[in-house]
Design a protein around this motif. Structure first.
Motif, PDB file in Angstrom:
ATOM      1  N   ILE B 155       0.866  -1.175   0.000  1.00 16.76           N
ATOM      2  CA  ILE B 155       0.000   0.000   0.000  1.00 16.76           C
ATOM      3  C   ILE B 155       0.907   1.230   0.000  1.00 16.76           C
ATOM      4  O   ILE B 155       1.964   1.210   0.650  1.00 16.76           O
ATOM      5  CB  ILE B 155      -0.840   0.076   1.307  1.00 16.76           C
ATOM      6  CG1 ILE B 155      -1.561  -1.242   1.601  1.00 16.76           C
ATOM      7  CG2 ILE B 155      -1.805   1.260   1.275  1.00 16.76           C
ATOM      8  CD1 ILE B 155      -2.741  -1.500   0.729  1.00 16.76           C
ATOM      9  N   ILE B 156       0.505   2.280  -0.692  1.00 21.89           N
ATOM     10  CA  ILE B 156       1.272   3.523  -0.602  1.00 21.89           C
ATOM     11  C   ILE B 156       0.420   4.570   0.103  1.00 21.89           C
ATOM     12  O   ILE B 156      -0.683   4.891  -0.340  1.00 21.89           O
ATOM     13  CB  ILE B 156       1.680   4.034  -1.987  1.00 21.89           C
ATOM     14  CG1 ILE B 156       2.633   3.031  -2.623  1.00 21.89           C
ATOM     15  CG2 ILE B 156       2.343   5.402  -1.885  1.00 21.89           C
ATOM     16  CD1 ILE B 156       3.002   3.380  -4.033  1.00 21.89           C
ATOM     17  N   LEU B 157       0.937   5.077   1.229  1.00 24.63           N
ATOM     18  CA  LEU B 157       0.259   6.148   1.938  1.00 24.63           C
ATOM     19  C   LEU B 157       0.929   7.456   1.575  1.00 24.63           C
ATOM     20  O   LEU B 157       2.155   7.529   1.501  1.00 24.63           O
ATOM     21  CB  LEU B 157       0.389   5.967   3.446  1.00 24.63           C
ATOM     22  CG  LEU B 157      -0.223   4.729   4.085  1.00 24.63           C
ATOM     23  CD1 LEU B 157       0.019   4.778   5.583  1.00 24.63           C
ATOM     24  CD2 LEU B 157      -1.703   4.691   3.781  1.00 24.63           C
ATOM     25  N   MET B 158       0.120   8.475   1.359  1.00 22.77           N
ATOM     26  CA  MET B 158       0.705   9.784   1.108  1.00 22.77           C
ATOM     27  C   MET B 158       0.041  10.777   2.051  1.00 22.77           C
ATOM     28  O   MET B 158      -1.149  11.035   1.964  1.00 22.77           O
ATOM     29  CB  MET B 158       0.507  10.184  -0.352  1.00 22.77           C
ATOM     30  CG  MET B 158       1.037   9.108  -1.299  1.00 22.77           C
ATOM     31  SD  MET B 158       1.117   9.632  -3.019  1.00 22.77           S
ATOM     32  CE  MET B 158       2.765  10.266  -3.086  1.00 22.77           C
ATOM     33  N   ASP B 159       0.829  11.292   2.985  1.00 26.05           N
ATOM     34  CA  ASP B 159       0.293  12.150   4.035  1.00 26.05           C
ATOM     35  C   ASP B 159       0.564  13.613   3.691  1.00 26.05           C
ATOM     36  O   ASP B 159       1.645  14.118   3.941  1.00 26.05           O
ATOM     37  CB  ASP B 159       0.947  11.763   5.369  1.00 26.05           C
ATOM     38  CG  ASP B 159       0.301  12.474   6.545  1.00 26.05           C
ATOM     39  OD1 ASP B 159      -0.672  13.222   6.325  1.00 26.05           O
ATOM     40  OD2 ASP B 159       0.768  12.280   7.676  1.00 26.05           O
ATOM     41  N   GLU B 160      -0.402  14.269   3.101  1.00 24.78           N
ATOM     42  CA  GLU B 160      -0.287  15.664   2.658  1.00 24.78           C
ATOM     43  C   GLU B 160       1.054  15.923   1.983  1.00 24.78           C
ATOM     44  O   GLU B 160       1.766  16.858   2.351  1.00 24.78           O
ATOM     45  CB  GLU B 160      -0.438  16.614   3.851  1.00 24.78           C
ATOM     46  CG  GLU B 160      -1.722  16.384   4.598  1.00 24.78           C
ATOM     47  CD  GLU B 160      -2.083  17.546   5.502  1.00 24.78           C
ATOM     48  OE1 GLU B 160      -1.444  18.598   5.354  1.00 24.78           O
ATOM     49  OE2 GLU B 160      -2.998  17.396   6.312  1.00 24.78           O
ATOM     50  N   PRO B 161       1.407  15.120   0.983  1.00 22.43           N
ATOM     51  CA  PRO B 161       2.764  15.221   0.459  1.00 22.43           C
ATOM     52  C   PRO B 161       3.048  16.544  -0.254  1.00 22.43           C
ATOM     53  O   PRO B 161       4.179  16.976  -0.306  1.00 22.43           O
ATOM     54  CB  PRO B 161       2.845  14.047  -0.519  1.00 22.43           C
ATOM     55  CG  PRO B 161       1.445  13.798  -0.944  1.00 22.43           C
ATOM     56  CD  PRO B 161       0.607  14.128   0.252  1.00 22.43           C
ATOM     57  N   LYS B 183      -0.127   3.766 -14.535  1.00 23.72           N
ATOM     58  CA  LYS B 183       0.826   2.783 -15.072  1.00 23.72           C
ATOM     59  C   LYS B 183       1.060   1.636 -14.111  1.00 23.72           C
ATOM     60  O   LYS B 183       1.057   0.482 -14.478  1.00 23.72           O
ATOM     61  CB  LYS B 183       2.178   3.468 -15.337  1.00 23.72           C
ATOM     62  CG  LYS B 183       2.264   4.177 -16.657  1.00 23.72           C
ATOM     63  CD  LYS B 183       3.417   3.600 -17.486  1.00 23.72           C
ATOM     64  CE  LYS B 183       3.283   4.039 -18.918  1.00 23.72           C
ATOM     65  NZ  LYS B 183       3.262   5.533 -19.035  1.00 23.72           N
ATOM     66  N   LEU B 184       1.310   2.004 -12.812  1.00 24.38           N
ATOM     67  CA  LEU B 184       1.800   1.008 -11.870  1.00 24.38           C
ATOM     68  C   LEU B 184       0.694   0.245 -11.145  1.00 24.38           C
ATOM     69  O   LEU B 184       0.945  -0.781 -10.539  1.00 24.38           O
ATOM     70  CB  LEU B 184       2.724   1.672 -10.842  1.00 24.38           C
ATOM     71  CG  LEU B 184       3.957   2.365 -11.427  1.00 24.38           C
ATOM     72  CD1 LEU B 184       4.761   3.036 -10.330  1.00 24.38           C
ATOM     73  CD2 LEU B 184       4.828   1.377 -12.192  1.00 24.38           C
ATOM     74  N   LYS B 185      -0.545   0.785 -11.210  1.00 23.36           N
ATOM     75  CA  LYS B 185      -1.696   0.127 -10.565  1.00 23.36           C
ATOM     76  C   LYS B 185      -1.464  -0.135  -9.080  1.00 23.36           C
ATOM     77  O   LYS B 185      -1.777  -1.208  -8.564  1.00 23.36           O
ATOM     78  CB  LYS B 185      -2.017  -1.204 -11.268  1.00 23.36           C
ATOM     79  CG  LYS B 185      -2.049  -1.125 -12.784  1.00 23.36           C
ATOM     80  CD  LYS B 185      -3.479  -1.172 -13.283  1.00 23.36           C
ATOM     81  CE  LYS B 185      -3.559  -1.263 -14.794  1.00 23.36           C
ATOM     82  NZ  LYS B 185      -3.082  -0.070 -15.498  1.00 23.36           N
ATOM     83  N   GLU B 186      -0.844   0.821  -8.399  1.00 25.90           N
ATOM     84  CA  GLU B 186      -0.635   0.695  -6.961  1.00 25.90           C
ATOM     85  C   GLU B 186      -1.920   1.068  -6.211  1.00 25.90           C
ATOM     86  O   GLU B 186      -2.778   1.763  -6.754  1.00 25.90           O
ATOM     87  CB  GLU B 186       0.481   1.655  -6.499  1.00 25.90           C
ATOM     88  CG  GLU B 186       1.833   1.415  -7.123  1.00 25.90           C
ATOM     89  CD  GLU B 186       2.564   0.239  -6.508  1.00 25.90           C
ATOM     90  OE1 GLU B 186       2.039  -0.327  -5.519  1.00 25.90           O
ATOM     91  OE2 GLU B 186       3.644  -0.115  -7.006  1.00 25.90           O
ATOM     92  N   THR B 187      -2.022   0.591  -4.972  1.00 22.64           N
ATOM     93  CA  THR B 187      -3.112   1.041  -4.099  1.00 22.64           C
ATOM     94  C   THR B 187      -2.615   2.272  -3.358  1.00 22.64           C
ATOM     95  O   THR B 187      -1.615   2.193  -2.643  1.00 22.64           O
ATOM     96  CB  THR B 187      -3.467  -0.053  -3.075  1.00 22.64           C
ATOM     97  OG1 THR B 187      -3.596  -1.296  -3.769  1.00 22.64           O
ATOM     98  CG2 THR B 187      -4.748   0.285  -2.332  1.00 22.64           C
ATOM     99  N   ILE B 188      -3.300   3.387  -3.537  1.00 22.38           N
ATOM    100  CA  ILE B 188      -2.824   4.616  -2.908  1.00 22.38           C
ATOM    101  C   ILE B 188      -3.867   5.168  -1.942  1.00 22.38           C
ATOM    102  O   ILE B 188      -5.040   5.306  -2.282  1.00 22.38           O
ATOM    103  CB  ILE B 188      -2.483   5.691  -3.965  1.00 22.38           C
ATOM    104  CG1 ILE B 188      -1.341   5.186  -4.862  1.00 22.38           C
ATOM    105  CG2 ILE B 188      -2.094   7.013  -3.289  1.00 22.38           C
ATOM    106  CD1 ILE B 188      -0.852   6.192  -5.876  1.00 22.38           C
TER     107      ILE B 188
END
Lengths: 251, 271
Positions: B155-161, B183-188
């Motif tokens: 999982i990729i978390l992005m905290d107010e990046p 492209k990468l189909k990651e879970t964000i």
């Protein structure tokens, strides 16, 4: 660097001029040329004769290196411990706060009582001078490693060992290096006094100055001081270069 | 590799001097694999705590956090890109990106090669050996994103990046992130307090309340990408989010009114 040479050159020129014109009494303070001649004399004839300058320097350097080295290998681990654990910190801080303001030179009588006259005594005094700055700066550095860096390393999968080697250590390095530079400065400054506790082989820059005093050779006293000053600058420059290399990206 | 994320009845409270303080109060959420979800909440809404739980830095007081339905270790498997990028200042861009791979014991040559591929793909090929202090804010952001992506997290978390960046850099990076994700189909899971950013980026928006954090509403965003910030659809979703998220009203703010009255009287006296 060029500015430093210029200011030094100008100062030496004016000083020499004042000495030559008799404004500065040569019996009170030696002129630059007299100091230079003194340095050459100590190297060629020796002070006392056959005790040459480079051997004095070698013995003093060995003394400072030993005292500083002992301080380094004991103060860094202890500093890391203090910085990392609030319990250790709370326990040791009062003792350290008490010991720190006592000047290394005040320890001379005790040093002589414990270690006798000679190398170990002098080494102990220098060790004390270098120990506290290294200890406190290391502890400070480790204590203040940004929490965010530690967190992001953990999130990237760092285990405790890797956290220490790859986050805490490099992150506290600037502070540790500052401590080492301060410690080295103080170690070098305590040298002369440390050698006043006596040396057995008859070598050492501090001891050399004492000999010059006994001979009432003002030029040689000043020559000894000049040598100590020059080596002090060179050591500082060397540490600066090393820290510059170690702290790439962090300055 | 990308997995789905399930939060099951998460509670989190801390013991304080004045008793128990509840930070997160019963949050359940399912984030499908490969989706882009935004958690929208104002500052001090417990978002950071929620992030710490999902990354595995902390465990919930009760409830469970599952990856592909399983309760497995999350540290080292959930990536985080935060506002304070926390790049290691003593490492070059390349070495920073390689850090996570180093923790996975991937041989030096291999990890540097992989890190280089990412940085080059992000247009930072000329800056591999620069230290973070030598890079611009946008470049650092890309280094931080690569550092997380390269480890192939579940999982990729992005905290107010992007919230510390200027408007141009921010919108640029938003587009960049969307292309990357396509492209990468990651879970964000993206956390923000900005409504527009949430509407622009996400498949659905999870609006949470202030502490104790609860889910107020989950709003799907079905506008096809690329989205235009000026389209009527965009405005409609934005309006919908606003009604739930709420904005502080300028009218009827008693404190502000009193302060202004005071200033006016003060001014009148001095004239």
């Amino acid at each position: 660097m060029r500015k430093a040479l210029f200011s030094f050159g100008l100062l030496l020129g004016l000083w020499q001029l004042a000495s030559s014109l008799g404004i500065i009494n040569e019996l009170r303070f030696a002129s630059p040329l007299a100091i230079l001649r003194g340095i050459i004399e100590i190297e060629e004839i020796g002070l006392p004769p056959d005790y040459y300058l480079h051997t004095h320097i070698y013995y003093s350097m060995k003394l400072v290196a030993s005292g500083f080295g002992l301080a380094l290998i004991s103060a860094i681990p202890l500093g890391v411990l203090i910085g990392a654990s609030s319990k250790v910190r709370a326990f040791l801080r009062p003792v350290l706060e008490f010991l720190r303001p006592i000047p290394p030179l005040a320890w001379i009588p005790i040093a002589m009582l414990w270690f006798g006259i000679g190398f170990p005594s002098a080494c102990f005094i220098i060790f004390l001078g270098a120990f506290f700055p290294i200890l406190l700066d290391t502890a400070h550095g480790v204590e203040n490693v940004p929490k965010g860096l530690v967190d992001s390393a953990k999130i990237l999968g760092a285990k405790p060992k890797e956290l220490w080697l790859k986050v805490y250590l490099p992150a506290s390095l600037p502070s540790i290096v500052t401590g080492l530079r301060l410690g080295m400065g103080i170690a070098w400054m305590t040298l002369v006094a440390a050698e006043f506790t006596g040396v057995q082989d008859g070598y050492g820059l501090g001891y050399m100055i004492m000999t010059a005093r006994d001979l009432q050779r003002l030029d040689l006293i000043c020559a000894g001081m000049a040598v100590i000053g020059i080596i002090g600058i060179l050591l500082e420059r060397l540490l600066q270069l090393i820290s510059h290399f170690l702290l790439r990206g962090q300055e | 590799m990308a997995k789905d994320l399930t939060l099951e009845q998460i509670h989190k409270c801390y013991a304080t001097d004045s008793g128990k303080r509840i930070i997160i109060d019963d949050i359940s959420l399912h984030v499908p694999k490969g989706s882009f979800v935004t958690i929208l909440g104002s500052n001090g809404s417990g978002k950071s705590t929620l992030m710490r739980l999902i990354t595995g830095q902390e465990e919930p007081t009760s409830g469970s956090i599952l990856l592909d339905g399983q309760n497995i270790p999350r540290l080292g498997h959930v990536g985080l890109v935060s506002q304070e990028l926390n790049l290691f200042p003593w490492r070059t861009a390349l070495e920073n990106v390689a850090f996570g791979l180093e923790m996975q014991d991937i041989p030096s040559q291999e990890r540097l090669k992989l890190a280089k591929v990412y940085l080059e793909a992000f247009g930072l090929g000329a800056f591999l050996n620069q230290y973070p202090s030598q890079l611009s804010g946008g470049m650092r952001q890309k280094v931080a994103i690569s550092r997380t992506l390269v480890t192939a997290p579940d999982i990729i978390l992005m905290d107010e990046p992007f919230s510390a960046l200027d408007f141009q850099t921010r919108t640029g990076l938003q587009c960049f992130l969307l292309q990357l994700w396509a492209k990468l189909k990651e879970t964000i899971v993206f956390v923000t307090h900005e409504v527009e950013e949430a509407v622009f980026l996400s498949d659905f928006i999870v609006v949470i309340s202030t502490i104790p954090a609860k889910i107020k509403k989950i709003i799907p965003v079905s506008i096809p990408r690329p989205r235009s910030r000026n389209s009527p659809d965009f405005a409609k979703v934005k309006a919908e989010v606003f009604t739930v998220y709420g904005a502080t009203s300028c009218l009827g703010n008693q404190e502000l009114k009193e302060a202004l009255d005071f200033l006016q009287r003060h001014k009148a006296k001095n004239v």
